[in-house]
Design an enzyme around this catalytic site. Sequence first.
Site, PDB file in Angstrom:
ATOM      1  N   LEU A  15      21.165  34.117 -25.086  1.00  0.00           N
ATOM      2  CA  LEU A  15      21.328  35.573 -25.032  1.00  0.00           C
ATOM      3  C   LEU A  15      20.177  36.234 -24.278  1.00  0.00           C
ATOM      4  O   LEU A  15      20.217  37.427 -23.992  1.00  0.00           O
ATOM      5  CB  LEU A  15      21.381  36.162 -26.445  1.00  0.00           C
ATOM      6  CG  LEU A  15      22.664  35.909 -27.219  1.00  0.00           C
ATOM      7  CD1 LEU A  15      22.585  36.587 -28.579  1.00  0.00           C
ATOM      8  CD2 LEU A  15      23.865  36.426 -26.441  1.00  0.00           C
ATOM      9  N   GLY A  18      14.202  34.789 -24.430  1.00  0.00           N
ATOM     10  CA  GLY A  18      12.990  34.566 -23.631  1.00  0.00           C
ATOM     11  C   GLY A  18      12.653  35.780 -22.784  1.00  0.00           C
ATOM     12  O   GLY A  18      11.501  36.207 -22.719  1.00  0.00           O
ATOM     13  N   ASP A  71      10.961  28.538 -21.083  1.00  0.00           N
ATOM     14  CA  ASP A  71      10.654  29.923 -21.466  1.00  0.00           C
ATOM     15  C   ASP A  71       9.189  30.259 -21.230  1.00  0.00           C
ATOM     16  O   ASP A  71       8.843  31.417 -21.004  1.00  0.00           O
ATOM     17  CB  ASP A  71      11.024  30.180 -22.929  1.00  0.00           C
ATOM     18  CG  ASP A  71      12.426  30.751 -23.021  1.00  0.00           C
ATOM     19  OD1 ASP A  71      12.740  31.644 -22.212  1.00  0.00           O
ATOM     20  OD2 ASP A  71      13.202  30.284 -23.860  1.00  0.00           O
ATOM     21  N   ASP A 148      21.002  27.999 -37.713  1.00  0.00           N
ATOM     22  CA  ASP A 148      20.858  26.570 -37.404  1.00  0.00           C
ATOM     23  C   ASP A 148      19.973  25.935 -38.471  1.00  0.00           C
ATOM     24  O   ASP A 148      18.963  26.529 -38.879  1.00  0.00           O
ATOM     25  CB  ASP A 148      20.130  26.345 -36.064  1.00  0.00           C
ATOM     26  CG  ASP A 148      20.910  26.880 -34.878  1.00  0.00           C
ATOM     27  OD1 ASP A 148      22.103  27.183 -35.047  1.00  0.00           O
ATOM     28  OD2 ASP A 148      20.307  26.987 -33.786  1.00  0.00           O
ATOM     29  N   GLU A 150      17.961  23.452 -38.105  1.00  0.00           N
ATOM     30  CA  GLU A 150      16.642  23.064 -37.572  1.00  0.00           C
ATOM     31  C   GLU A 150      15.613  24.170 -37.661  1.00  0.00           C
ATOM     32  O   GLU A 150      14.416  23.910 -37.742  1.00  0.00           O
ATOM     33  CB  GLU A 150      16.738  22.666 -36.094  1.00  0.00           C
ATOM     34  CG  GLU A 150      17.471  21.395 -35.814  1.00  0.00           C
ATOM     35  CD  GLU A 150      18.967  21.624 -35.625  1.00  0.00           C
ATOM     36  OE1 GLU A 150      19.461  22.706 -36.044  1.00  0.00           O
ATOM     37  OE2 GLU A 150      19.619  20.732 -35.096  1.00  0.00           O
ATOM     38  N   CYS A 383       6.193  18.576  -3.989  1.00  0.00           N
ATOM     39  CA  CYS A 383       6.035  17.322  -4.715  1.00  0.00           C
ATOM     40  C   CYS A 383       6.897  16.235  -4.079  1.00  0.00           C
ATOM     41  O   CYS A 383       6.544  15.703  -3.035  1.00  0.00           O
ATOM     42  CB  CYS A 383       6.339  17.541  -6.193  1.00  0.00           C
ATOM     43  SG  CYS A 383       5.477  16.345  -7.227  1.00  0.00           S
ATOM     44  N   HIS A 509       2.818  21.982  -7.589  1.00  0.00           N
ATOM     45  CA  HIS A 509       3.963  22.876  -7.825  1.00  0.00           C
ATOM     46  C   HIS A 509       3.528  24.342  -7.828  1.00  0.00           C
ATOM     47  O   HIS A 509       3.260  24.899  -8.894  1.00  0.00           O
ATOM     48  CB  HIS A 509       4.606  22.542  -9.177  1.00  0.00           C
ATOM     49  CG  HIS A 509       5.317  21.234  -9.190  1.00  0.00           C
ATOM     50  ND1 HIS A 509       6.641  21.100  -8.851  1.00  0.00           N
ATOM     51  CD2 HIS A 509       4.875  19.989  -9.458  1.00  0.00           C
ATOM     52  CE1 HIS A 509       7.004  19.834  -8.937  1.00  0.00           C
ATOM     53  NE2 HIS A 509       5.944  19.134  -9.306  1.00  0.00           N
ATOM     54  N   GLU A 511       5.255  26.877  -7.573  1.00  0.00           N
ATOM     55  CA  GLU A 511       6.237  27.767  -8.212  1.00  0.00           C
ATOM     56  C   GLU A 511       5.830  28.158  -9.630  1.00  0.00           C
ATOM     57  O   GLU A 511       6.209  29.218 -10.118  1.00  0.00           O
ATOM     58  CB  GLU A 511       7.633  27.123  -8.224  1.00  0.00           C
ATOM     59  CG  GLU A 511       7.837  25.918  -9.147  1.00  0.00           C
ATOM     60  CD  GLU A 511       7.498  24.578  -8.506  1.00  0.00           C
ATOM     61  OE1 GLU A 511       6.667  24.578  -7.563  1.00  0.00           O
ATOM     62  OE2 GLU A 511       8.026  23.538  -8.937  1.00  0.00           O
TER      63      GLU A 511
HETATM   64  N1  GLN Z   1       9.135  11.428  -8.436  1.00  0.00           N
HETATM   65  C1  GLN Z   1       7.951  11.806  -7.750  1.00  0.00           C
HETATM   66  C2  GLN Z   1       6.691  11.351  -8.471  1.00  0.00           C
HETATM   67  O1  GLN Z   1       6.757  11.002  -9.621  1.00  0.00           O
HETATM   68  C3  GLN Z   1       7.915  13.298  -7.539  1.00  0.00           C
HETATM   69  C4  GLN Z   1       7.754  14.067  -8.820  1.00  0.00           C
HETATM   70  C5  GLN Z   1       8.045  15.518  -8.653  1.00  0.00           C
HETATM   71  O2  GLN Z   1       8.613  15.922  -7.638  1.00  0.00           O
HETATM   72  N2  GLN Z   1       7.703  16.338  -9.620  1.00  0.00           N
HETATM   73  O3  GLN Z   1       5.643  11.337  -7.897  1.00  0.00           O
END
Ligand code: GLN
Length: 545
Positions: A15, A18, A71, A148, A150, A383, A509, A511
């Site tokens: 819903l 988060g 979240d 729930d 849990e 990555c 990463h 992002e």
């Molecule tokens: N599978 C790759 C690794 O383990 C890339 C991992 C990812 O893209 N987060 O290095």
Amino acid sequence: MKKLIFVTGGVCSSLGKGITASSIGALMESRGLSVRMVKIDPYLNVDAGTMSPYQHGEVYVTDDGAETDLDLGNYGRYTNSPLSKVNSITTGQVYQSVINKEREGRFLGRTVQVIPHITDEIKSRILAPGKEDDVDITIVEIGGTVGDMESIPFLEAARQLIHEMGKQNAVSVHVTLIPAVSGGELKTKPTQHAVKELQEVGIQPDALVLRSGEPIEEGMRRKIAGFTNVEFEGVVSAHDVKTTIYEIPLVFHEQGLDTFLLKKMNVESRHADLRPWQDVVRKFAEPKHRVRIGVVGKYMELHDAYKSVWEALYHGGIANQAAVEIVKIDSGRLEADNADMAQIFADIDGILVPGGYGQRGSGGMVKAARYAREQGLPYFGICLGLQIMVIEWARDILEWADADSTEFNPDSPHAVVSLLEDQIDVKSYGGTQRLGKSESILKDGTLIRKIYGGESVWERHRHRYEVSNAYRADLERTGLGIAALTPDGSLVEAIEWPDHPWGLGVQFHPEFKSRPISPAPLFKGFIGACVAHNAGGARAAHASD
Ligand code: GLN
């Protein structure tokens, strides 16, 4: 002053608890208050690290390397709450620590029980992130749906905390659904039952957030207030918004939810300054450009698998006043010999290959990277997307057709991506990758250094494999740019294509740290390059409307 806001959900899952918790956090911060966010997941896994993205969506990684529920990504996008492993509580963690204490003899002689031992452990974990002096409010989202099995110990812990701290220090916000039946009539009965269910576990909600397609009229809100014992001012319509989810804090504020909760808790604060959010919504609603981004990955059917990547792309769009359309391309589709790359990517302004695991579909990603490199199409590898760039280069430029990652082909004679020594004998899958924030040193004269505007950057990692140092010289000799390294120079952190408008891969990463108010620099740069690629093209905003 230490206050708690519990956010629970009734009727059904998904819903938007988060987004509700995050938006309340954003509103409190807009009033100058300091907020901490906590997510409770009632599953037995200790963390989300070993869960398939198909089951649970993205695994969000914090600075300290905790692998958490997605979240927490929402919290990071809406608030400034520091996020680390203490902000994510699971049943698995709670039981693990109580059982460990029992084995250590810390409860000697006593019977260890759900109440009080499990609930005490939950309570201390809820309070831990808000302990520092400067914290005003901790917002605790209890996952799952009230009713729930849990979640019973968590709701009991919440009830106890509200009782012990007093209603002026701990409040409850319940998110429910107002469905429309055929003919469009809105129904309040499920909410009535959902509130009853919460009352049955001893919690009287202070506010109700009503999810629905259309705004809920005052009359219906008054009726709901009447049968739930919630004050009318606390009954808020959370209808679908036409622009972006970043409008939700504004929707709540217009209905006075922040003022109401603060009044309940007796907190004085300055007036809300919501200009940054208004600005985000305005830029989103009035784009000057349009771009189509082809995301080539594995888990494309499940929207949540790359949640932070989607959001970061939108943030990059906001930063460039560009509407971003995401085209999900299953990498498996590109693998067929007769896959027509020019046709598949005909309307695409840039390709992004996000993170991923396992061999399936990797051949299609290599083809996408080659297409982008040869066609001068912006390419962003995250990555796995960086590792794919290296494999593609080795196969085409170094002419090693058998070049691969040992993740995909353990016997490759040219393993240009491989495991580090200390990962080879790892037997456990939980928390054994290279995880969390670490520093990358950006080389002078590179695109990545220009984008970040400094010589070093701290970003979050989650991977096991690395660019093999044995082949680094071959890659560089043939022109592949090694644009960033770890401070000791031992690991490759970024790769750039030479003579290409925007071909960049990063081992980390970015992002995870992107916010609508402060978009990640690499996403801003990537979308900017895609806008430039598209400039004057048929899809310029006004030409296509
Ligand atoms: N599978 C790759 C690794 O383990 C890339 C991992 C990812 O893209 N987060 O290095």
